[in-house]
Design an enzyme around this catalytic site. Structure first.
Site, PDB file in Angstrom:
ATOM      1  N   CYS A 186     -23.347   4.697  -6.416  1.00 41.80           N
ATOM      2  CA  CYS A 186     -24.017   5.906  -5.911  1.00 41.80           C
ATOM      3  C   CYS A 186     -22.990   6.989  -5.549  1.00 41.80           C
ATOM      4  O   CYS A 186     -22.407   7.575  -6.455  1.00 41.80           O
ATOM      5  CB  CYS A 186     -24.949   5.561  -4.764  1.00 41.80           C
ATOM      6  SG  CYS A 186     -26.194   6.829  -4.515  1.00 41.80           S
ATOM      7  N   HIS A 201     -27.879   1.045  -5.767  1.00 38.30           N
ATOM      8  CA  HIS A 201     -27.166   0.261  -4.742  1.00 38.30           C
ATOM      9  C   HIS A 201     -27.360  -1.247  -4.935  1.00 38.30           C
ATOM     10  O   HIS A 201     -28.191  -1.853  -4.221  1.00 38.30           O
ATOM     11  CB  HIS A 201     -27.703   0.626  -3.357  1.00 38.30           C
ATOM     12  CG  HIS A 201     -27.345   1.987  -2.889  1.00 38.30           C
ATOM     13  ND1 HIS A 201     -26.163   2.272  -2.254  1.00 38.30           N
ATOM     14  CD2 HIS A 201     -28.016   3.159  -2.955  1.00 38.30           C
ATOM     15  CE1 HIS A 201     -26.119   3.554  -1.943  1.00 38.30           C
ATOM     16  NE2 HIS A 201     -27.234   4.120  -2.363  1.00 38.30           N
ATOM     17  N   GLU A 218     -25.678  -3.400  -3.723  1.00 37.84           N
ATOM     18  CA  GLU A 218     -25.298  -4.006  -2.440  1.00 37.84           C
ATOM     19  C   GLU A 218     -26.486  -4.109  -1.485  1.00 37.84           C
ATOM     20  O   GLU A 218     -26.383  -4.748  -0.444  1.00 37.84           O
ATOM     21  CB  GLU A 218     -24.137  -3.226  -1.799  1.00 37.84           C
ATOM     22  CG  GLU A 218     -24.452  -1.828  -1.286  1.00 37.84           C
ATOM     23  CD  GLU A 218     -24.345  -0.725  -2.341  1.00 37.84           C
ATOM     24  OE1 GLU A 218     -24.484  -1.024  -3.556  1.00 37.84           O
ATOM     25  OE2 GLU A 218     -24.150   0.447  -1.955  1.00 37.84           O
TER      26      GLU A 218
HETATM   27  N1  GLN Z   1     -26.501  11.894  -2.092  1.00 39.20           N
HETATM   28  C1  GLN Z   1     -25.291  11.216  -1.720  1.00 39.20           C
HETATM   29  C2  GLN Z   1     -24.071  12.077  -2.046  1.00 39.20           C
HETATM   30  O1  GLN Z   1     -24.181  13.015  -2.721  1.00 39.20           O
HETATM   31  C3  GLN Z   1     -25.151   9.869  -2.402  1.00 39.20           C
HETATM   32  C4  GLN Z   1     -26.232   8.970  -1.883  1.00 39.20           C
HETATM   33  C5  GLN Z   1     -25.884   7.531  -1.831  1.00 39.20           C
HETATM   34  O2  GLN Z   1     -24.718   7.105  -1.967  1.00 39.20           O
HETATM   35  N2  GLN Z   1     -26.912   6.775  -1.571  1.00 39.20           N
HETATM   36  O3  GLN Z   1     -22.994  11.774  -1.609  1.00 39.20           O
END
Ligand code: GLN
Length: 211
Positions: free
Chosen positions: A81, A174, A176
């Protein structure tokens, strides 16, 4: 999986969840906060969280350049992410300079404010036949990828959400946050491969990215 040392960047975000899974799989999983803690790693995970905050802290702690150099020397790195944003060479809606390691162009918060978070059962052949339950939280997606990047998974509409480029791995969701250990096992397999190995056995997808 024994004797592997996979650090988890622990400045902010979902690092605890990654560490629990790595330990379940028998890997040593130290917290990484300072450059000298990177020295003896076999792999590194950059977790989910807030990419801007993580990037600022990485700059302050002098972590960006050492991680770039280790990646060039073949350190296996997986970004989940926000971690995927930090690995990308381009982020279409972002001002800050990332680690810039993967030949990808990523869009931050790409699923829009109405649908910030959702879950989906994804086909990810690289991790196994059973669908992988993926949790997306204010997630990015990959807008473009060069042919050097293998697409590991996409949503039914074609949106790319998981990729690999040799020893670099990135996903928009995710793993995790689930009890499915297969994605972490897949990363540990990459970590365990010799640096000279790459994914030659896998066919890279056609993709495009402006120079
Ligand atoms: N929206 C977050 C960002 O831009 C990422 C979101 C996440 O890691 N769940 O950093």
């Amino acid at each position: 999986m024994q004797d592997m040392k996979v650090g988890v960047l622990a400045l902010q975000g979902t690092f605890t969840e990654h560490i629990v899974i790595l330990q379940q799989l028998g890997a040593e999983a130290p917290l990484i906060r300072l450059p000298n803690q990177l020295d003896t790693l076999d792999g590194l995970i950059i977790p989910g969280g807030e990419s801007t905050t993580m990037l600022r802290l990485m700059e302050s702690f002098g972590l960006l350049q050492p991680i770039r150099e280790l990646a060039r020397d073949g350190l296996a790195i997986w970004g989940t992410c926000a971690g995927m944003i930090l690995l990308a060479k381009q982020v279409s809606n972002y001002e800050m300079e990332t680690l810039g390691l993967m030949d990808t162009k990523v869009k931050r918060n790409a699923f829009g404010s109405q649908v910030d978070s959702f879950e989906a059962d994804l086909e990810i052949p690289a991790v196994g036949e059973e669908p992988f339950h993926a949790v997306f939280i204010r997630a990015p997606f990959i807008e473009e990828a060069r042919p050097t990047v293998k697409i590991l998974s996409h949503l039914p509409d074609g949106t790319i959400v998981a990729v690999r480029q040799n020893r670099l791995l990135a996903c928009a969701f995710h793993p995790e946050f689930t009890t499915d250990l297969r994605f972490h096992s897949y990363f540990l397999n990459i970590v365990g491969q010799r640096v000279s190995d790459n994914c030659d056995d896998e066919i890279f997808q056609d993709s495009h990215l402006e120079p």
